[in-house]
Write a protein that holds these residues in place. Sequence first.
Motif, mmCIF file in Angstrom:
data_model
loop_
_atom_site.group_PDB
_atom_site.id
_atom_site.type_symbol
_atom_site.label_atom_id
_atom_site.label_comp_id
_atom_site.label_asym_id
_atom_site.label_seq_id
_atom_site.Cartn_x
_atom_site.Cartn_y
_atom_site.Cartn_z
ATOM 1 N N UNK A 1 0.805 -1.222 -0.033
ATOM 2 C CA UNK A 1 0.143 0.097 0.029
ATOM 3 C C UNK A 1 0.872 1.285 0.016
ATOM 4 N N UNK A 2 0.685 2.234 -1.037
ATOM 5 C CA UNK A 2 1.568 3.368 -1.026
ATOM 6 C C UNK A 2 1.260 4.240 0.009
ATOM 7 N N UNK A 3 2.268 5.142 0.287
ATOM 8 C CA UNK A 3 1.924 6.520 1.109
ATOM 9 C C UNK A 3 0.623 7.273 0.618
ATOM 10 N N UNK A 4 -0.141 8.023 1.438
ATOM 11 C CA UNK A 4 -1.328 8.672 1.000
ATOM 12 C C UNK A 4 -1.029 9.651 -0.011
ATOM 13 N N UNK A 5 0.250 10.316 -0.344
ATOM 14 C CA UNK A 5 0.636 11.318 -1.096
ATOM 15 C C UNK A 5 1.108 10.651 -2.537
ATOM 16 N N UNK A 6 1.099 9.381 -2.688
ATOM 17 C CA UNK A 6 1.417 8.750 -3.803
ATOM 18 C C UNK A 6 0.449 8.155 -4.527
ATOM 19 N N UNK A 7 0.200 8.260 -6.140
ATOM 20 C CA UNK A 7 -1.002 7.817 -6.788
ATOM 21 C C UNK A 7 -0.650 6.410 -7.149
ATOM 22 N N UNK A 8 -1.429 5.590 -6.898
ATOM 23 C CA UNK A 8 -1.106 4.051 -6.975
ATOM 24 C C UNK A 8 -1.441 3.508 -8.215
#
Length: 477
Positions: A107-114
């Motif tokens: 799960x990427x950090x919240x500021x990264x678009x997956x």
Amino acid sequence: MNEPSSVHELADSLRRDLDRYSEGEKLPSSRALVERHQVSPVTVSRAIAVLVAEGLVVARPGAGVFRAPQAGGGARRGDLSWQEVALSAEVGPANPGVAGLLTTLTVPPPDVIDLNGGYPHSSLLPERTLAGALARAGRRPGAWGRPPVDGLTELRAWFARDIGGAGGSLSAAEVLVTAGGQSALTTALRSLVAPGAPVLVESPTYPGTLAVARAAGLRPVPVPVDAEGVRTDLLAEAFEATRARAFVCQPLFQNPTGAVLSARRRAEVLRIARAAGAFVIEDDFARRLVHADAAALPRPLAAEDPDGVVVHVRSLTKAASPSLRVAALSARGPALERLRAVQVVDSFFVPRPLQEATLELVGDPGWARHLRTLAAELRDRREAAVAALRRGLPGLLGTAVPAGGYHLWLRLPDGTDEAAVAAAALRAGVGVTPGRPYFAAEPPGPHLRLSYAAAESAAQVAEGVERLRRACTEDGA
């Protein structure tokens, strides 16, 4: 530097830095750690997982990583060095190659678009329908009792119709219910291929297939894929050269290329495998990830196979929920008994409440509505990704754009360091997947896989591609 060493060193560094933070204080973001320590996002994720397991930090999805409160008494950290000796004497593969698989599950950090994940965004899942199905399932008579080892008869019959078609030759007695598609692949390979033997796989292919094969002690042998699916001329040569007894393939919207096995090659695959005395393990993962503008889908290979050549894997997880780990294995003849025996040893059976909930789900009118909505959403996200790529990175996108699945396979210029591009993309705020883990042997060139299902919206997909363009410009790709 190899990955385990990088994880160990980064975890040590983070432990030393913890004294700089008070209890409950937030640590730097994953993106910042990638830049500071010059390691991959996967290394950061694994190092943080080590600290979480040790109780030193707390990870809160969507919020970040925080220093954990110190336990009273200052418990002594044990000496774990003995495990290095113990594990060096293990039986079986030391490293089945799970890096590619873990990358798509991180799960990427919240500021990264997956643009990396392998599951649709939560907004694309039928959560209300699932909640109702689960509630009704819990009230079914006997819902909390022990199910049949093969699975509930009603669910097996539904899968038989789903795979073979209405009035098809496949019966409920030829279906086993499994705990998701990955479990089904594991059962199939462990049942049909002896440890140490070769198994033919598409090249490139889903990293989970390679990980399963290596964990079972098998030797994956790549067979190249082109726009029409697996190269059947090379498939025949590979069977002759290796005497392999199984070939794993994804004939529909193959991961990662998106190729659909052509009508001509479908018949060839079955003929070649039958002549070699081998099985075809058909991973039909994308059947319910078809887009709204797709042409009529070809039938599964299993629906055209009266001789028991095909062992079919059909999962509901991608279209329903990552936690609805229910799938089916279908096979004919003695192979079915072998599959059943291995599954019983591994897992006994799939929990009955989950099977009952699946029956409630597929019988709910909301399921069909959800699939129509999902098909339209995947089409819109694909179009957003393709339009953004053609504007900003036209050289990376091939001519064929799949009308199903959830990913695009991008070819980087020769000589490009795909890992460096992926790291630069993460610094720019977008997660993408390097292509290397999709190859069983040396790849023919650098690639990226771009997934557009895990992002929040079509607009976010387009923004993610723009961030990737900036990263490629920065890296010189």
